[in-house]
Design a protein around this motif. Structure first.
Motif, short mmCIF file in Angstrom:
data_model
loop_
_atom_site.label_atom_id
_atom_site.label_comp_id
_atom_site.label_asym_id
_atom_site.label_seq_id
_atom_site.Cartn_x
_atom_site.Cartn_y
_atom_site.Cartn_z
N TRP A 1 14.12 32.96 -7.84
CA TRP A 1 14.80 31.55 -7.44
C TRP A 1 16.14 30.93 -7.30
CZ3 TRP A 1 9.94 27.55 -7.05
CH2 TRP A 1 8.44 28.30 -7.34
N THR A 2 16.34 29.82 -7.22
CA THR A 2 17.88 28.74 -6.61
C THR A 2 17.82 27.92 -7.08
OG1 THR A 2 17.74 28.84 -4.26
CG2 THR A 2 18.80 30.87 -5.69
N LEU A 3 18.03 27.62 -8.27
CA LEU A 3 18.94 25.85 -7.78
C LEU A 3 20.49 25.76 -7.67
CD1 LEU A 3 17.65 22.83 -8.87
CD2 LEU A 3 18.82 23.99 -11.22
N ALA A 4 20.70 24.92 -6.49
CA ALA A 4 22.27 24.60 -6.34
C ALA A 4 22.00 23.07 -6.41
CB ALA A 4 21.87 25.01 -4.52
N ASP A 5 23.31 22.56 -6.26
CA ASP A 5 24.08 21.73 -5.63
C ASP A 5 24.36 21.34 -4.25
OD1 ASP A 5 26.67 22.18 -5.90
OD2 ASP A 5 27.76 21.38 -7.58
N GLU A 6 24.96 19.88 -4.56
CA GLU A 6 25.95 19.83 -2.58
C GLU A 6 26.25 19.90 -2.75
OE1 GLU A 6 26.24 15.09 -2.25
OE2 GLU A 6 24.39 14.84 -2.27
N ASP A 7 27.28 21.19 -3.40
CA ASP A 7 28.45 21.90 -3.26
C ASP A 7 28.50 22.99 -2.92
OD1 ASP A 7 30.54 19.62 -2.90
OD2 ASP A 7 31.09 19.47 -4.78
N GLY A 8 27.30 23.36 -3.21
CA GLY A 8 26.62 25.16 -2.77
C GLY A 8 26.60 25.66 -3.96
N ASN A 9 27.50 24.88 -4.91
CA ASN A 9 27.14 25.87 -6.67
C ASN A 9 25.63 26.17 -7.27
OD1 ASN A 9 29.93 25.16 -7.50
ND2 ASN A 9 29.05 23.54 -7.46
N THR A 10 25.55 27.13 -7.36
CA THR A 10 24.11 28.10 -6.85
C THR A 10 24.02 29.09 -8.19
OG1 THR A 10 23.85 28.18 -4.61
CG2 THR A 10 22.55 29.38 -6.16
N ARG B 1 14.50 23.51 -18.65
CA ARG B 1 15.67 23.64 -18.92
C ARG B 1 16.92 24.37 -18.68
NH1 ARG B 1 16.33 18.53 -22.95
NH2 ARG B 1 14.48 17.02 -22.43
N VAL B 2 17.89 24.01 -17.07
CA VAL B 2 18.78 25.15 -16.28
C VAL B 2 19.93 24.17 -17.15
CG1 VAL B 2 19.47 25.66 -14.47
CG2 VAL B 2 17.66 25.37 -14.85
N HIS B 3 20.83 24.92 -18.11
CA HIS B 3 21.87 24.07 -19.19
C HIS B 3 23.05 24.93 -17.85
CE1 HIS B 3 19.61 22.53 -22.56
NE2 HIS B 3 18.66 23.82 -21.79
N THR B 4 23.94 23.99 -18.15
CA THR B 4 25.58 24.31 -17.60
C THR B 4 25.85 25.41 -18.00
OG1 THR B 4 25.36 22.27 -15.77
CG2 THR B 4 26.95 23.56 -16.86
N GLY B 5 26.25 25.23 -19.20
CA GLY B 5 27.21 26.26 -20.28
C GLY B 5 26.27 27.31 -20.72
N GLU B 6 27.31 28.55 -21.43
CA GLU B 6 26.46 28.89 -22.35
C GLU B 6 25.71 29.62 -22.74
OE1 GLU B 6 30.23 31.50 -23.03
OE2 GLU B 6 30.92 31.72 -20.94
N HIS C 1 14.60 27.23 -21.57
CA HIS C 1 15.47 26.80 -21.62
C HIS C 1 16.61 28.31 -21.13
CE1 HIS C 1 15.45 24.08 -23.90
NE2 HIS C 1 14.71 23.98 -25.35
N VAL C 2 16.99 27.16 -20.03
CA VAL C 2 17.93 29.22 -19.31
C VAL C 2 19.39 28.44 -19.76
CG1 VAL C 2 15.93 30.56 -18.22
CG2 VAL C 2 17.32 28.61 -16.84
N PHE C 3 20.48 29.35 -18.63
CA PHE C 3 21.87 29.19 -18.94
C PHE C 3 22.52 29.52 -17.52
CE2 PHE C 3 20.25 28.61 -23.20
CZ PHE C 3 20.37 27.41 -23.51
N GLN C 4 23.08 28.84 -17.48
CA GLN C 4 24.42 29.09 -15.88
C GLN C 4 25.15 30.04 -16.44
OE1 GLN C 4 24.31 26.57 -12.54
NE2 GLN C 4 23.22 24.72 -13.89
N ASP C 5 25.54 29.89 -17.82
CA ASP C 5 27.22 30.22 -18.00
C ASP C 5 28.01 30.13 -17.75
OD1 ASP C 5 25.56 31.73 -20.02
OD2 ASP C 5 25.05 33.37 -18.84
N ARG C 6 28.10 28.57 -17.07
CA ARG C 6 29.35 28.40 -16.53
C ARG C 6 30.31 27.33 -17.67
NH1 ARG C 6 29.09 27.37 -11.00
NH2 ARG C 6 26.56 27.35 -10.19
#
Length: 216
Positions: A133-142, A157-162, A169-174
């Protein structure tokens, strides 16, 4: 006569020499019934098939065409929009909250990045496998989910950082912020790329900052 019948024109002549249609699948003893130009239509029956007159041929062809058209109409695939609506109805996972503006000063630290998150909730009783499954913003960051199973009536909760993924809780590691504080849209899609849910905020979406937090 079933739709299984296959046909082909035959060049033989019977009585007045009417055009014939070969119909497969009929097993009868060999005999011939002759007709005249003004009499009944000639019918020739053979061991592996039946010759019928051109008038009967036209009737059979019309019936076959009508049956084929009916089958084609019932076999049309559902459109992509229909698939999205059906999938949305079947799924109990939704975007329940968005913390799009990390509280405090946006200094870009990992702690600050992880205070920016999107929350998904499974409102159903059964667990849902979010693999792919994917979660994306308007700019296409997925962000793509890996090996995560969301149990019934629970949230993640899908967090932005590491960070290290764990229950809830899961992390995008950005290393930079994803969600726009002024205006943005979070879109959730399943592993078949069908849209499951979408949440928007800010200008052009009927709302302001709202304190940097959006909840359904």
């Amino acid at each position: 006569m079933s739709a299984y019948s296959n046909t082909k024109r035959d060049t033989c002549r019977a009585g007045a020499g009417v055009a014939k249609l070969w119909v497969l699948g009929t097993r009868r003893d060999t005999h011939t019934v002759h007709g005249s130009r003004s009499g009944p239509a000639a019918v020739h029956t053979h061991r592996w098939g039946t010759f019928v007159s051109s008038r009967t041929t036209r009737r059979i062809a019309a019936a076959v065409l009508a049956a084929t058209a009916a089958l084609g109409a019932t076999a049309l695939p559902a459109t992509a929009a229909d698939g999205d609506r059906q999938q949305a109805r079947r799924s109990h996972v939704e975007i329940s909250a968005v913390q799009y503006d990390s509280p405090g000063y946006d200094n870009g630290s990992n702690r600050s990045l992880n205070k920016e998150w999107v929350e998904l909730t499974n409102t159903g009783r059964r667990a849902v496998n979010l693999e792919g499954w994917t979660l994306a913003d308007e700019d296409g960051n997925t962000f793509t989910f890996r090996h995560y199973r969301l149990r019934g009536h629970e949230s993640v909760r899908v967090h932005t950082g590491e960070g290290r993924d764990r229950d809830g809780h899961v992390f995008q590691d950005r290393d930079e912020y994803v969600w726009d504080n002024r205006s943005d849209t979070a879109t959730l899609r399943n592993d078949h790329d069908r849209r499951i849910d979408r949440e928007s905020w800010g200008r052009g979406h009927g709302g302001g900052h709202g304190g940097g937090h959006h909840r359904r």
